[in-house]
Write a protein that holds these residues in place. Sequence first.
Motif, short mmCIF file in Angstrom:
data_model
loop_
_atom_site.label_atom_id
_atom_site.label_comp_id
_atom_site.label_asym_id
_atom_site.label_seq_id
_atom_site.Cartn_x
_atom_site.Cartn_y
_atom_site.Cartn_z
N THR A 1 0.80 -1.22 0.00
CA THR A 1 0.00 0.00 0.00
C THR A 1 0.84 1.28 0.00
OG1 THR A 1 -0.16 -0.06 2.41
CG2 THR A 1 -1.94 -1.11 1.17
N SER A 2 2.14 1.15 -0.08
CA SER A 2 3.01 2.33 -0.11
C SER A 2 3.14 2.83 -1.55
CB SER A 2 4.39 1.97 0.43
OG SER A 2 5.30 3.01 0.14
N ALA A 3 2.67 4.04 -1.79
CA ALA A 3 2.81 4.63 -3.12
C ALA A 3 4.28 4.74 -3.48
CB ALA A 3 2.14 6.00 -3.16
N GLY A 4 5.12 5.04 -2.50
CA GLY A 4 6.55 5.15 -2.74
C GLY A 4 7.17 3.87 -3.26
N TRP A 5 6.71 2.73 -2.73
CA TRP A 5 7.25 1.44 -3.19
C TRP A 5 6.92 1.23 -4.67
CZ3 TRP A 5 5.60 -2.99 -5.54
CH2 TRP A 5 6.54 -4.02 -5.61
N TRP A 6 5.69 1.51 -5.05
CA TRP A 6 5.28 1.34 -6.45
C TRP A 6 6.08 2.26 -7.36
CZ3 TRP A 6 2.64 -2.70 -8.09
CH2 TRP A 6 1.86 -3.41 -7.18
N ILE A 7 6.30 3.49 -6.91
CA ILE A 7 7.05 4.45 -7.72
C ILE A 7 8.51 4.02 -7.83
CG2 ILE A 7 7.91 6.83 -7.82
CD1 ILE A 7 5.15 7.60 -6.51
N ASP A 8 9.11 3.62 -6.71
CA ASP A 8 10.51 3.19 -6.73
C ASP A 8 10.71 1.94 -7.57
OD1 ASP A 8 11.09 5.31 -5.08
OD2 ASP A 8 11.20 4.11 -3.24
N SER A 9 9.69 1.12 -7.68
CA SER A 9 9.79 -0.15 -8.41
C SER A 9 9.22 -0.05 -9.82
CB SER A 9 9.03 -1.24 -7.64
OG SER A 9 9.52 -1.35 -6.33
N ARG A 10 8.94 1.13 -10.30
CA ARG A 10 8.23 1.30 -11.56
C ARG A 10 8.97 0.76 -12.78
NH1 ARG A 10 10.30 6.06 -10.04
NH2 ARG A 10 11.59 7.21 -11.50
N GLU A 11 10.28 0.76 -12.75
CA GLU A 11 11.05 0.32 -13.92
C GLU A 11 10.91 -1.18 -14.18
OE1 GLU A 11 12.62 2.27 -16.13
OE2 GLU A 11 11.90 3.98 -14.97
N ASN A 12 10.77 -1.95 -13.12
CA ASN A 12 10.65 -3.41 -13.28
C ASN A 12 9.68 -3.95 -12.23
OD1 ASN A 12 12.42 -2.79 -11.25
ND2 ASN A 12 13.87 -4.41 -11.73
N THR A 13 8.47 -3.43 -12.24
CA THR A 13 7.50 -3.73 -11.21
C THR A 13 7.23 -5.22 -11.07
OG1 THR A 13 6.47 -1.60 -11.61
CG2 THR A 13 5.19 -3.18 -10.35
N ILE A 14 7.00 -5.91 -12.17
CA ILE A 14 6.67 -7.34 -12.12
C ILE A 14 7.82 -8.12 -11.51
CG2 ILE A 14 6.04 -9.36 -13.48
CD1 ILE A 14 3.83 -7.25 -13.30
N ALA A 15 9.05 -7.82 -11.91
CA ALA A 15 10.22 -8.50 -11.35
C ALA A 15 10.36 -8.18 -9.86
CB ALA A 15 11.48 -8.11 -12.10
N GLU A 16 10.09 -6.91 -9.48
CA GLU A 16 10.16 -6.51 -8.08
C GLU A 16 9.13 -7.28 -7.25
OE1 GLU A 16 12.05 -4.29 -6.33
OE2 GLU A 16 13.29 -3.74 -8.04
N ILE A 17 7.93 -7.42 -7.77
CA ILE A 17 6.88 -8.15 -7.06
C ILE A 17 7.27 -9.61 -6.91
CG2 ILE A 17 4.49 -8.94 -7.13
CD1 ILE A 17 3.79 -6.30 -8.52
N ALA A 18 7.76 -10.21 -7.98
CA ALA A 18 8.18 -11.62 -7.92
C ALA A 18 9.29 -11.80 -6.90
CB ALA A 18 8.63 -12.09 -9.30
N GLN A 19 10.26 -10.89 -6.89
CA GLN A 19 11.37 -10.97 -5.94
C GLN A 19 10.85 -10.83 -4.51
OE1 GLN A 19 14.37 -11.81 -6.83
NE2 GLN A 19 15.21 -11.73 -4.77
N ALA A 20 9.96 -9.87 -4.30
CA ALA A 20 9.39 -9.66 -2.96
C ALA A 20 8.61 -10.88 -2.51
CB ALA A 20 8.52 -8.41 -2.95
#
Length: 141
Positions: A116-135
């Motif tokens: 729910t952190s807008a900052g996390w989504w913004i910081d991860s915008r370049e590779n969001t899907i990979a960031e989510i998978a890693q998390a």
Amino acid sequence: MAWYEIHPTCGHDYREQIYGTNSHGERDYEVARLSARLCPACWKQQQAEANASVNQDYELPALEGSEKQIAWAENIRAVAVTTIGKAIARGEADRERFASQLPLAYKMLDFAKTATSAGWWIDSRENTIAEIAQACKHSTI
């Protein structure tokens, strides 16, 4: 640099300052390009409606952050969640082929619902899907 009247498809005329030379019609091209779109206010409204639809469809919680961060992150999250949703639908349609990937896709969707952190989504915008998978690989969701 010069000011031009833009007449977008929504009918809300506005002025735009366009930079650069016009020796080869660059500014004229930019005026035509902007006129073929919605005005900035209508575009923002259209994006907000589309994001609200994705939020409702996937039961996503509200994001936390400033108003500008939330608006930006909503766009990023909507694209990511829609992409994950399409992957899940494709996997469900062809379970034999995608059975090994479905659990991670569902886990990624669950993670997206808890981020729910807008900052996390913004910081991860370049590779969001990979960031989510890693998390997801490091979470207990």
